[in-house]
Design a protein around this motif. Structure first.
Motif, PDB file in Angstrom:
ATOM      1  N   VAL A  99      53.319  32.857  39.963  1.00 31.02           N
ATOM      2  CA  VAL A  99      52.750  33.457  38.757  1.00 31.02           C
ATOM      3  C   VAL A  99      51.694  32.588  38.073  1.00 31.02           C
ATOM      4  O   VAL A  99      51.157  32.956  37.051  1.00 31.02           O
ATOM      5  N   ARG A 100      51.359  31.446  38.653  1.00 35.93           N
ATOM      6  CA  ARG A 100      50.408  30.530  38.022  1.00 35.93           C
ATOM      7  C   ARG A 100      49.066  30.458  38.749  1.00 35.93           C
ATOM      8  O   ARG A 100      48.348  29.473  38.637  1.00 35.93           O
ATOM      9  N   GLY A 101      48.761  31.473  39.529  1.00 35.57           N
ATOM     10  CA  GLY A 101      47.463  31.511  40.187  1.00 35.57           C
ATOM     11  C   GLY A 101      47.439  30.958  41.604  1.00 35.57           C
ATOM     12  O   GLY A 101      46.393  30.937  42.235  1.00 35.57           O
TER      13      GLY A 101
ATOM     14  N   THR B  52      32.835  32.450  49.755  1.00 36.46           N
ATOM     15  CA  THR B  52      32.917  33.809  50.262  1.00 36.46           C
ATOM     16  C   THR B  52      31.704  34.031  51.161  1.00 36.46           C
ATOM     17  O   THR B  52      30.737  33.257  51.123  1.00 36.46           O
ATOM     18  N   GLU B  53      31.742  35.078  51.989  1.00 38.27           N
ATOM     19  CA  GLU B  53      30.666  35.303  52.959  1.00 38.27           C
ATOM     20  C   GLU B  53      29.302  35.450  52.286  1.00 38.27           C
ATOM     21  O   GLU B  53      28.301  34.946  52.777  1.00 38.27           O
ATOM     22  N   ASP B  54      29.263  36.116  51.136  1.00 39.28           N
ATOM     23  CA  ASP B  54      27.977  36.315  50.452  1.00 39.28           C
ATOM     24  C   ASP B  54      27.596  35.124  49.577  1.00 39.28           C
ATOM     25  O   ASP B  54      26.527  35.113  48.963  1.00 39.28           O
ATOM     26  N   GLY B  55      28.463  34.122  49.517  1.00 38.63           N
ATOM     27  CA  GLY B  55      28.160  32.921  48.751  1.00 38.63           C
ATOM     28  C   GLY B  55      28.321  33.072  47.245  1.00 38.63           C
ATOM     29  O   GLY B  55      28.005  32.160  46.495  1.00 38.63           O
ATOM     30  N   SER B  56      28.829  34.221  46.802  1.00 38.00           N
ATOM     31  CA  SER B  56      28.932  34.460  45.359  1.00 38.00           C
ATOM     32  C   SER B  56      30.047  33.649  44.702  1.00 38.00           C
ATOM     33  O   SER B  56      30.018  33.428  43.492  1.00 38.00           O
ATOM     34  N   GLN B  57      31.043  33.238  45.486  1.00 42.70           N
ATOM     35  CA  GLN B  57      32.137  32.456  44.934  1.00 42.70           C
ATOM     36  C   GLN B  57      32.390  31.245  45.825  1.00 42.70           C
ATOM     37  O   GLN B  57      32.265  31.322  47.049  1.00 42.70           O
TER      38      GLN B  57
ATOM     39  N   ALA C 212      39.373  27.501  39.591  1.00 43.04           N
ATOM     40  CA  ALA C 212      39.010  28.663  38.772  1.00 43.04           C
ATOM     41  C   ALA C 212      39.970  29.839  38.917  1.00 43.04           C
ATOM     42  O   ALA C 212      39.660  30.939  38.480  1.00 43.04           O
ATOM     43  N   VAL C 213      41.123  29.638  39.562  1.00 44.55           N
ATOM     44  CA  VAL C 213      42.130  30.699  39.656  1.00 44.55           C
ATOM     45  C   VAL C 213      43.389  30.166  38.987  1.00 44.55           C
ATOM     46  O   VAL C 213      44.011  29.219  39.476  1.00 44.55           O
ATOM     47  N   SER C 214      43.765  30.782  37.847  1.00 43.13           N
ATOM     48  CA  SER C 214      44.908  30.255  37.106  1.00 43.13           C
ATOM     49  C   SER C 214      45.955  31.303  36.744  1.00 43.13           C
ATOM     50  O   SER C 214      46.969  30.975  36.149  1.00 43.13           O
TER      51      SER C 214
ATOM     52  N   ALA D 152      44.609  35.801  41.221  1.00 40.95           N
ATOM     53  CA  ALA D 152      45.001  35.577  42.618  1.00 40.95           C
ATOM     54  C   ALA D 152      45.130  36.910  43.350  1.00 40.95           C
ATOM     55  O   ALA D 152      44.661  37.051  44.479  1.00 40.95           O
ATOM     56  N   ASP D 153      45.758  37.897  42.713  1.00 44.64           N
ATOM     57  CA  ASP D 153      45.903  39.226  43.330  1.00 44.64           C
ATOM     58  C   ASP D 153      44.535  39.838  43.643  1.00 44.64           C
ATOM     59  O   ASP D 153      44.359  40.490  44.669  1.00 44.64           O
ATOM     60  N   ALA D 154      43.575  39.635  42.763  1.00 48.40           N
ATOM     61  CA  ALA D 154      42.236  40.223  42.949  1.00 48.40           C
ATOM     62  C   ALA D 154      41.510  39.634  44.150  1.00 48.40           C
ATOM     63  O   ALA D 154      40.560  40.238  44.668  1.00 48.40           O
TER      64      ALA D 154
END
Length: 172
Positions: free
Chosen positions: A19-21, A43-48, A68-70, A75-77
């Motif tokens: 539950v903490r990312g 990511t493949e497109d380099g956006s993240q 940046a994931v907390s 995390a689900d997204a």
């Protein structure tokens, strides 16, 4: 700017873990924990872009923290997001080893020069690598053992492998 052809997929986010990312990560590196050595991953497109920090091994993967994931919702997204590294950050391989990404899309020809199909994917179910071959003359995919006997030549420069498949594997 890194071109998509210069990127190699080294893992995929399989969903939240806790539950903490934290996320469940499937690593495609030979040593699963070596994925951390290739930070940052994009990511493949380099956006993240993410720094990966391994927390511990879990069934079918690793529990990791991504920068940046907390939250569990963040995390689900990310479920299903593939993570890449530029090819030039990967180690060079011995002559008889290949990155799966280099094999996918190669033509498969037999020892007489007849085209059998193209490599769609490289699979491993525990007993060794298999090349999934698809082609116009095939009703379904054929799984060709990726052994020196069945695939004596891999010619990346010419974009093909020469196969000597076991009798009956491909239709006559």
């Amino acid at each position: 700017m890194t071109k998509p052809d210069d990127l190699i997929c080294v893992g995929v986010i399989a969903g939240a873990f806790g539950v903490r990312g934290e996320v469940r990560l499937k690593s495609y590196t030979a040593d699963p924990e070596a994925i951390e050595d290739y930070n940052p991953l994009t990511t493949e497109d380099g956006s993240q872009s993410f720094e990966v920090g391994i927390l511990h091994q879990i069934k079918n993967g690793l529990s990791v923290r991504l920068t940046a994931v907390s939250t569990k919702e963040q995390a689900d997204a990310l479920k299903g997001v593939k993570l890449y590294v530029p090819r030039d950050r990967l180690p060079s391989l011995p002559d008889d080893e290949f990155y799966h990404a280099d094999l996918i899309g190669l033509d498969v020809v037999d020892t007489g020069g007849t085209t059998l199909g193209q490599i769609k994917s490289v699979l491993n179910h525990g007993a060794g690598d298999l090349l999934e071959v698809q082609g116009p003359g095939l009703k379904s995919s054929v799984l060709l053992p990726f052994t020196r006997d069945a695939v004596p030549t891999v010619d990346l420069n010419r974009g093909r492998v020469i196969a000597d498949p076991p009798d009956g594997l491909f239709p006559e």
